[in-house]
Motif scaffolding. Sequence first.
Motif, short mmCIF file in Angstrom:
data_model
loop_
_atom_site.label_atom_id
_atom_site.label_comp_id
_atom_site.label_asym_id
_atom_site.label_seq_id
_atom_site.Cartn_x
_atom_site.Cartn_y
_atom_site.Cartn_z
N SER A 28 -6.39 -7.51 9.07
CA SER A 28 -6.79 -7.90 7.72
C SER A 28 -6.66 -9.39 7.50
O SER A 28 -7.41 -9.97 6.72
CB SER A 28 -5.95 -7.14 6.68
OG SER A 28 -6.14 -5.75 6.79
N HIS A 32 1.53 4.81 3.75
CA HIS A 32 0.80 3.77 4.47
C HIS A 32 0.73 2.46 3.69
O HIS A 32 0.84 1.38 4.28
CB HIS A 32 -0.62 4.27 4.81
CG HIS A 32 -0.62 5.29 5.89
ND1 HIS A 32 -1.78 5.92 6.33
CD2 HIS A 32 0.39 5.82 6.63
CE1 HIS A 32 -1.47 6.77 7.30
NE2 HIS A 32 -0.17 6.73 7.49
N LEU A 69 -5.36 4.13 4.38
CA LEU A 69 -4.44 4.02 3.27
C LEU A 69 -4.35 5.33 2.49
O LEU A 69 -3.26 5.75 2.07
CB LEU A 69 -4.88 2.89 2.32
CG LEU A 69 -4.64 1.46 2.78
CD1 LEU A 69 -5.22 0.48 1.76
CD2 LEU A 69 -3.15 1.19 2.97
N TYR A 109 2.14 -1.07 5.05
CA TYR A 109 1.20 -2.18 5.26
C TYR A 109 1.71 -3.45 4.58
O TYR A 109 1.69 -4.54 5.17
CB TYR A 109 -0.17 -1.79 4.71
CG TYR A 109 -1.15 -2.94 4.65
CD1 TYR A 109 -1.80 -3.36 5.80
CD2 TYR A 109 -1.42 -3.59 3.45
CE1 TYR A 109 -2.69 -4.42 5.76
CE2 TYR A 109 -2.31 -4.64 3.39
CZ TYR A 109 -2.94 -5.06 4.56
OH TYR A 109 -3.82 -6.11 4.51
N GLU A 110 2.21 -3.33 3.35
CA GLU A 110 2.73 -4.50 2.64
C GLU A 110 3.94 -5.08 3.36
O GLU A 110 4.06 -6.30 3.52
CB GLU A 110 3.12 -4.11 1.21
CG GLU A 110 1.95 -3.73 0.33
CD GLU A 110 1.02 -4.91 0.07
OE1 GLU A 110 1.51 -6.05 0.10
OE2 GLU A 110 -0.19 -4.69 -0.16
N GLY A 150 2.92 -6.78 6.54
CA GLY A 150 2.20 -8.01 6.23
C GLY A 150 3.14 -9.15 5.94
O GLY A 150 2.95 -10.28 6.41
N ALA A 206 0.29 0.19 10.88
CA ALA A 206 0.39 -0.76 9.77
C ALA A 206 0.39 -2.19 10.30
O ALA A 206 -0.22 -3.09 9.71
CB ALA A 206 1.66 -0.48 8.97
N PHE A 224 -10.15 1.17 6.81
CA PHE A 224 -8.84 0.79 6.28
C PHE A 224 -8.51 1.61 5.04
O PHE A 224 -7.39 2.12 4.89
CB PHE A 224 -8.82 -0.70 5.98
CG PHE A 224 -7.54 -1.20 5.36
CD1 PHE A 224 -6.31 -0.86 5.91
CD2 PHE A 224 -7.56 -2.00 4.23
CE1 PHE A 224 -5.12 -1.32 5.35
CE2 PHE A 224 -6.39 -2.46 3.66
CZ PHE A 224 -5.16 -2.13 4.22
N TRP A 264 -3.19 -3.05 11.21
CA TRP A 264 -4.05 -3.35 10.06
C TRP A 264 -3.64 -4.66 9.39
O TRP A 264 -4.50 -5.42 8.93
CB TRP A 264 -4.00 -2.21 9.05
CG TRP A 264 -4.85 -1.03 9.44
CD1 TRP A 264 -4.44 0.23 9.73
CD2 TRP A 264 -6.27 -1.04 9.60
NE1 TRP A 264 -5.50 1.02 10.06
CE2 TRP A 264 -6.65 0.27 9.99
CE3 TRP A 264 -7.26 -2.01 9.46
CZ2 TRP A 264 -7.96 0.63 10.23
CZ3 TRP A 264 -8.58 -1.66 9.70
CH2 TRP A 264 -8.93 -0.35 10.07
N ALA A 265 -2.33 -4.95 9.33
CA ALA A 265 -1.88 -6.19 8.71
C ALA A 265 -2.42 -7.40 9.47
O ALA A 265 -2.83 -8.40 8.87
CB ALA A 265 -0.35 -6.23 8.67
#
Length: 406
Positions: A56, A78, A72, A82-83, A86, A49, A68, A52-53
């Motif tokens: 992105s 996931h 998810l 991820y949030e 981020g 995560a 991606f 990807w954060a």
Amino acid sequence: MTKQADAPHDTTPSRTADRTSVRNTARDDADAREFEAYARTQDAAELQAALWASRSHDGLDAAAQAEFRTWLAADASHGPLYEALGHSLDGVRQLPAEHVHALKQGLKVDALQAAATAATSAAPAKPRQRPASPGRRAWLLDLGRLVPQAAMAATAVGVVGGGWLGWDRWRSQPTFEKHYATARGQRLNVDLPDGSTLQLDAATQAEVRLYREHREVRLVGGQAMFIVSSNPAQPFHVLAGAARVVVVGTRFSVRHMPSGIDAGKTTVAVESGRVRVSGAALRGAPGADAGIGIGVGVELGAGQGVTADEAGRLAPVVAVAPGGVAAWRQGRVSFDDTPLAQALAEFERYGDTGLVVRDPAVGAMRLGGSFDLRQVGTFAQALPQLLPVRLERRGAVLEVVGVAGQ
């Protein structure tokens, strides 16, 4: 017999630099091993995560977006991960641009060299300059292996935020953590792993946390003597009430009581060395990440003391008499214009006095002097000479009552 002279010690700058480089390399290797062990204990989904954060943030091409979306959809957890990661990276992205640029440049060089080595494993590796933080960079390159080999270099550059987050999280973990508490009448000497010693008085609680870059003790309540092992690279912090004490190496005492004499206040007295005392606006939980705002401070030397009130405001610095620092270590307690009720409560911290005060007017009478904590009977016998009171037997206790007309 002639004693052979010692070989001269080479202090040339080049040799000194070499020795420093060796020490730094050893420290970096230790950091690398410890951080890699830490990373292996973390949840793989969280690490992905973070990856990807970070990627992105710089934008994903069509192929990466498809990958991606696949990630998810693979697990319901996931998306929330991820949030969360981020949002956590927002602070990292506020780093000065030159710092981020330097990190990315270093990571890019490492990643490209690693990719080139993987592609031409038969060719001998060329020596290169050792990175300043190999443990963190090695972990970043390991993250790069979560995606196809061809994208490793781009991944290593893109994950700088996530790598910084992981590294910072690791650095913020204490290497030692323990809670100590003494009961009524009990004292305790604690030898800490860093070579420091805590001497806890009766009815005292202290939370100890040792971090890689600083040491911290929160005095929840009671009083303690601190004998701090000197280490400029790892300052020693004591948090008590609304006060913070910062030292490198010294001997000092701290008192913070939720009730009784000077309830809510924090008193610091220095036996040797120097300490800095500041008011602290406590905005969070205990620990290095508690959000502690430092206020105006004073520096104390041997034989000096200061008191901070509940709001962290510091009183004027005062002189502390020789032997007056943590006098409880010698089994003594001193009162200075202290209400009788509070004086009795102080004695009760060490044992049952057998004395009670029911009349508020008697409890408010003030006294002073130095007394032996082990001689409560002597203190009781002295009360009628110090104050207009007498002792009356009430079953199993002696009540201190006022003398009429005095």
